[in-house]
Design an enzyme around this catalytic site. Structure first.
Site, mmCIF file in Angstrom:
data_model
loop_
_atom_site.group_PDB
_atom_site.id
_atom_site.type_symbol
_atom_site.label_atom_id
_atom_site.label_comp_id
_atom_site.label_asym_id
_atom_site.label_seq_id
_atom_site.Cartn_x
_atom_site.Cartn_y
_atom_site.Cartn_z
ATOM 1 N N HIS A 62 -11.764 -25.964 1.904
ATOM 2 C CA HIS A 62 -10.603 -25.137 2.253
ATOM 3 C C HIS A 62 -10.779 -24.413 3.590
ATOM 4 O O HIS A 62 -9.972 -24.603 4.498
ATOM 5 C CB HIS A 62 -10.291 -24.180 1.091
ATOM 6 C CG HIS A 62 -9.287 -23.129 1.429
ATOM 7 N ND1 HIS A 62 -7.978 -23.422 1.739
ATOM 8 C CD2 HIS A 62 -9.400 -21.776 1.526
ATOM 9 C CE1 HIS A 62 -7.331 -22.294 2.005
ATOM 10 N NE2 HIS A 62 -8.168 -21.287 1.876
ATOM 11 N N HIS A 87 -12.786 -16.920 6.519
ATOM 12 C CA HIS A 87 -11.668 -16.066 6.104
ATOM 13 C C HIS A 87 -11.706 -15.611 4.648
ATOM 14 O O HIS A 87 -11.163 -14.575 4.309
ATOM 15 C CB HIS A 87 -10.319 -16.712 6.437
ATOM 16 C CG HIS A 87 -9.840 -17.730 5.450
ATOM 17 N ND1 HIS A 87 -10.185 -19.052 5.521
ATOM 18 C CD2 HIS A 87 -9.045 -17.610 4.353
ATOM 19 C CE1 HIS A 87 -9.617 -19.706 4.518
ATOM 20 N NE2 HIS A 87 -8.918 -18.862 3.789
ATOM 21 N N GLU A 91 -13.758 -11.425 0.986
ATOM 22 C CA GLU A 91 -13.042 -11.127 -0.227
ATOM 23 C C GLU A 91 -13.712 -11.725 -1.469
ATOM 24 O O GLU A 91 -13.758 -11.092 -2.517
ATOM 25 C CB GLU A 91 -11.605 -11.610 -0.139
ATOM 26 C CG GLU A 91 -10.785 -10.735 -1.037
ATOM 27 C CD GLU A 91 -9.363 -11.172 -1.167
ATOM 28 O OE1 GLU A 91 -8.986 -12.166 -0.530
ATOM 29 O OE2 GLU A 91 -8.664 -10.522 -1.928
ATOM 30 N N ASP A 92 -14.217 -12.937 -1.341
ATOM 31 C CA ASP A 92 -14.667 -13.650 -2.535
ATOM 32 C C ASP A 92 -16.175 -13.758 -2.703
ATOM 33 O O ASP A 92 -16.648 -14.232 -3.721
ATOM 34 C CB ASP A 92 -14.086 -15.082 -2.537
ATOM 35 C CG ASP A 92 -12.572 -15.063 -2.555
ATOM 36 O OD1 ASP A 92 -12.012 -14.027 -2.955
ATOM 37 O OD2 ASP A 92 -11.960 -16.069 -2.158
ATOM 38 N N ASP A 153 -3.868 -20.765 6.467
ATOM 39 C CA ASP A 153 -4.374 -20.653 5.101
ATOM 40 C C ASP A 153 -3.280 -21.052 4.115
ATOM 41 O O ASP A 153 -3.470 -21.858 3.215
ATOM 42 C CB ASP A 153 -4.819 -19.197 4.882
ATOM 43 C CG ASP A 153 -5.437 -18.951 3.522
ATOM 44 O OD1 ASP A 153 -6.027 -19.896 2.965
ATOM 45 O OD2 ASP A 153 -5.332 -17.808 3.028
ATOM 46 N N ASP A 273 24.425 -35.306 10.260
ATOM 47 C CA ASP A 273 23.287 -35.252 11.183
ATOM 48 C C ASP A 273 21.958 -35.352 10.440
ATOM 49 O O ASP A 273 21.236 -34.381 10.307
ATOM 50 C CB ASP A 273 23.334 -33.996 12.054
ATOM 51 C CG ASP A 273 23.556 -32.734 11.236
ATOM 52 O OD1 ASP A 273 23.835 -32.848 10.029
ATOM 53 O OD2 ASP A 273 23.438 -31.637 11.802
HETATM 54 MN MN MN Z 1 -7.919 -19.054 1.848
#
Ligand code: MN
Length: 737
Positions: A62, A87, A91-92, A153, A273
């Site tokens: 990812h 990124h 956080e993780d 992301d 169109d």
């Molecule tokens: Mn992400």
């Protein structure tokens, strides 16, 4: 669970990483930069080593993919690639912002901090989404790469949405359509915007999506044949004219076709169109405009254009930086065909937006993008207590509506959203101009504040020192800038008025021996059903909440109770008025000053005046106005030493008294406005007009009326009625004749 070949997996990860390096076209290729990117990759790989995505693949795919989108599809450099790789780490995983700063630097830590802040889109609740959106935009003021990485992301998450649970798919897809696609659009990332929209539709309405996709495929061959035929003469002629070019016949996005079907309630077959022809010219920057119009001339040599559909975004680019020349022409088979003409440079901007734009405009004047960022920043700064949803509405309005272009008297161009009025224009020039705006001249003609502007209008703003923002203005302004400025002015004004209310209440409390404190105020708010202290004080100042009634209330530590006083009980016993009440009936029959104002007062204890005595008022330092008889032994001394504190006082019959007051009326000169005003005045019960004076210049009139009224509430009702007269913009009470 199937066995995982870890060695093979490791090889595949390295391959993905090398793919990223190859794709990072805009990143520097020196050894130090490469080393930094590699370090970011190693850190992310290690940090995410035990994590897998819903699809089962190692998590590291990812961040690699997000970094690749940043480099390849948005055209960002090494810093963004490093941050994209990292990124999700803060956080993780165990990694902290301090770690990032230490290993990579301040800038990188700042961007990751921004990304961490805006992650965690929590709920399907609309206001939460809105709040989230605001948070996202707030990061714009830090580093725009935060937003761009966030978009990358989201794009990757959308591309891999298939392995998510159905309810998650729906939530993420809706959010994407609601927040991220418009954001991408505003940033000029058109390719990403289209893909986000298509992917969202695919998960939100899979059947409709498949239907359109299948039908597009089915009609592909016919379309190609048609396009080739259509282009044949154009290609030949362009070549003869010596232009280098490339032509594409591109189907429109599935989302935009679906959107058209929905909006116009038509089946797929009736969408005319389905595709657009794009002519991309290879030319030097200085010849761009001429080359595009040359191509336009070739196209319209063969096919009749629809003049209403001509769009020249080359002379005036869109605010997101988009430049192109669009025309719609009639094909031999009777079908309208849209032709977009642009140069290589313009095409790159159209596809990749800001990043590409940046490349070309470096060091130049303020770009459209900068202008937009500044606008957003301003918007966010002015945004203190509007709720997020309000903000989002205004913002989305600014995102979606077409723009209009209007001109100042000097010929400077201003960009405004469609539907903007002359007042919006005034605020776009300067807050002070907006605040004082009385009206405008559009193309030489006088128009009101609410006049809706059209593209091409030349606007001159008329101002007056006396003018100030009104609540009604909020009903017709369109831009967030104007709205927030008006709101903040009104709030300030309210605060000023409330100050007066506070003085009044403090005085009344003192009289009733109630402590002026929070619990008492809260109790009053509850009693009068107002939600804030500001509202309470404001309404008191405006006379909407009458302080007279307070004496019947018992206010103590957060509780309000009706007071049944001993005097009252005595009164009902003996049928006699108490001393206090006798005084209160006397109260309103003395008026003061040459304006004969009703004011609070007390009788002096030295001479005990009674009704009918010749009296005067004396302004004391602590006890307000004291009324003395003119024959009072103290009178001579008071009058000679404190002449400035003496007020004329007069007994009047309350029922009959009238006060002379002046009203100044400002508005737009309109036939019949004088008549209408006098009509209103004479229809109002018991109002007598003494004089009337009107002056008009430049289409603005100023009127001065002197009227006799009974009291302020009477006057207020008259003002309310006068405000409704068409053309009347402002009424103010003037105290002196
Ligand atoms: Mn992400």
């Amino acid at each position: 669970m199937p066995e995982i070949d870890l060695e093979k997996e490791k090889q595949e990860i390295l391959q993905a990483y090398r793919g990223l390096l190859r794709a990072a076209k805009h990143s520097k290729k020196d050894a130090a930069t490469k080393k930094r990117i590699r370090k970011a990759f190693d850190v992310a790989l290690e940090a995410h080593k035990d994590m897998r995505r819903k699809s089962g693949e190692p998590y590291i795919y990812h961040p690699i993919a997000v970094a690749r989108i940043c480099g390849e599809e948005i055209g960002l450099g090494a810093t963004a690639i490093i941050c994209a790789l990292l990124h999700d780490t803060v956080e993780d995983t165990e990694i902290t912002l301090e770690d990032v700063e230490q290993m990579f630097g301040k800038r990188e830590a700042l961007i990751i901090a921004g990304l961490t802040k805006i992650s965690g889109v929590v709920d399907q609740n609309v206001s939460l989404q809105a709040e989230n959106f605001r948070k996202i935009l707030l990061t714009l003021s830090e580093d725009v790469r935060v937003i761009l990485i966030k978009l990358a992301d989201r794009l990757h998450n959308m591309r891999t949405l298939g392995s998510m649970r159905r309810d998650k798919q729906l939530k993420i897809a809706s959010e994407t359509l609601f927040l991220y696609a418009p954001l991408a659009h505003r940033l000029g990332l058109n390719a990403i915007k289209s893909e986000l929209e298509d992917l969202s539709l695919k998960y939100k309405e899979p059947e409709r999506f498949n239907e359109i996709e299948t039908k597009l495929k089915k009609t592909q061959a016919v379309r190609t044949r048609f396009i080739n035929q259509f282009l044949l003469p154009i290609k030949k002629s362009l070549t003869e004219k010596g232009l280098k070019f490339e032509i594409k016949g591109r189907p429109k996005s599935i989302y935009s076709i679906w959107n058209k079907m929905e909006k116009q309630q038509i089946p797929f077959e009736e969408v005319y169109d389905l595709f657009a022809i794009r002519i991309i010219i290879d030319t030097d920057e200085e010849d761009e405009k001429a080359a595009c119009w040359k191509a336009y001339s070739v196209v319209t040599d063969f096919y009749q254009p629809n003049i209403d559909r001509l769009r020249d975004w080359i002379s005036v680019p869109k605010a997101n930086g988009y430049e192109s020349l669009h025309t719609t022409v009639m094909s031999p088979t009777g079908k309208w065909v849209e032709v977009q003409i642009r140069t290589n440079r313009m095409n790159e901007i159209a596809e990749k937006g800001f990043a590409a734009h940046w490349k070309y405009k470096e060091g130049g004047e303020e770009s459209q993008f900068d202008k937009w960022i500044n606008q957003v920043r301003e918007l966010l700064e002015s945004h203190d207590d509007d709720d997020a949803l309000d903000f989002l509405d205004d913002f989305k309005l600014n995102l979606y509506t077409n723009e209009i272009f209007v001109f100042t008297p000097n010929g400077d161009m201003k960009n405004l959203p469609k539907g903007a009025c002359s007042l919006d224009f005034a605020y776009s020039i300067h807050t002070q101009v907006g605040k004082r705006c009385l009206g405008a001249k559009v193309n030489g003609k006088l128009v009101p504040l609410s006049y809706q502007l059209k593209s091409g209008d030349q606007v001159e703003i008329l101002t007056s020192e006396r003018q100030h923002p009104k609540k009604e203005w909020l009903n017709f302004v369109k831009t967030h800038r104007a709205k927030s400025r008006i709101k903040s002015f009104l709030k300030e004004e309210r605060k000023e008025v409330a100050k007066e209310g506070r003085l009044m209440l403090e005085k009344e409390f003192k009289k009733l021996k109630i402590t002026y404190n929070n619990p008492s105020l809260k109790a009053l708010q509850k009693h009068f059903k107002v939600s804030t202290e500001l509202d309470l004080l404001f309404k008191i100042a405006q006379g909407e909440i009458k302080l007279k009634g307070l004496k019947d209330l018992e206010i103590k530590e957060g509780v309000v109770r009706k007071k049944i006083s001993i005097q009252k009980r005595m009164q009902s016993y003996f049928g006699q008025k108490t001393e206090e009440e006798q005084e209160s009936t006397k109260k309103n029959v003395l008026v003061f000053g040459s304006n004969m104002e009703k004011l609070d007062y007390k009788f002096a204890t030295c001479c005990h005046p009674i009704l009918g005595d010749e009296v005067f008022g004396f302004i004391t330092v602590t006890e307000g106005i004291k009324v003395h008889k003119t024959s009072c032994p103290n009178a001579v001394q008071l009058m000679s030493n404190y002449a400035y504190r003496i007020m004329k006082a007069q007994w009047v019959d309350e029922q009959k008294i009238d006060f002379l007051t002046g009203l100044k009326i400002i508005g737009f000169d309109d036939k019949g406005i004088v008549n209408n005003i006098t009509q209103v005045v004479s229809n109002e019960l018991n109002v007598n007009m003494r004089s009337l004076n009107f002056d008009s210049h430049d289409g603005i009139f100023e009127g001065l009326i002197m009227v006799f009224v009974q009291d302020t509430s009477h006057l207020k009702s008259l003002i309310t009625k006068l405000k409704k007269v068409p053309g009347v913009k402002k009424i103010e009470r003037i105290s002196k004749k």
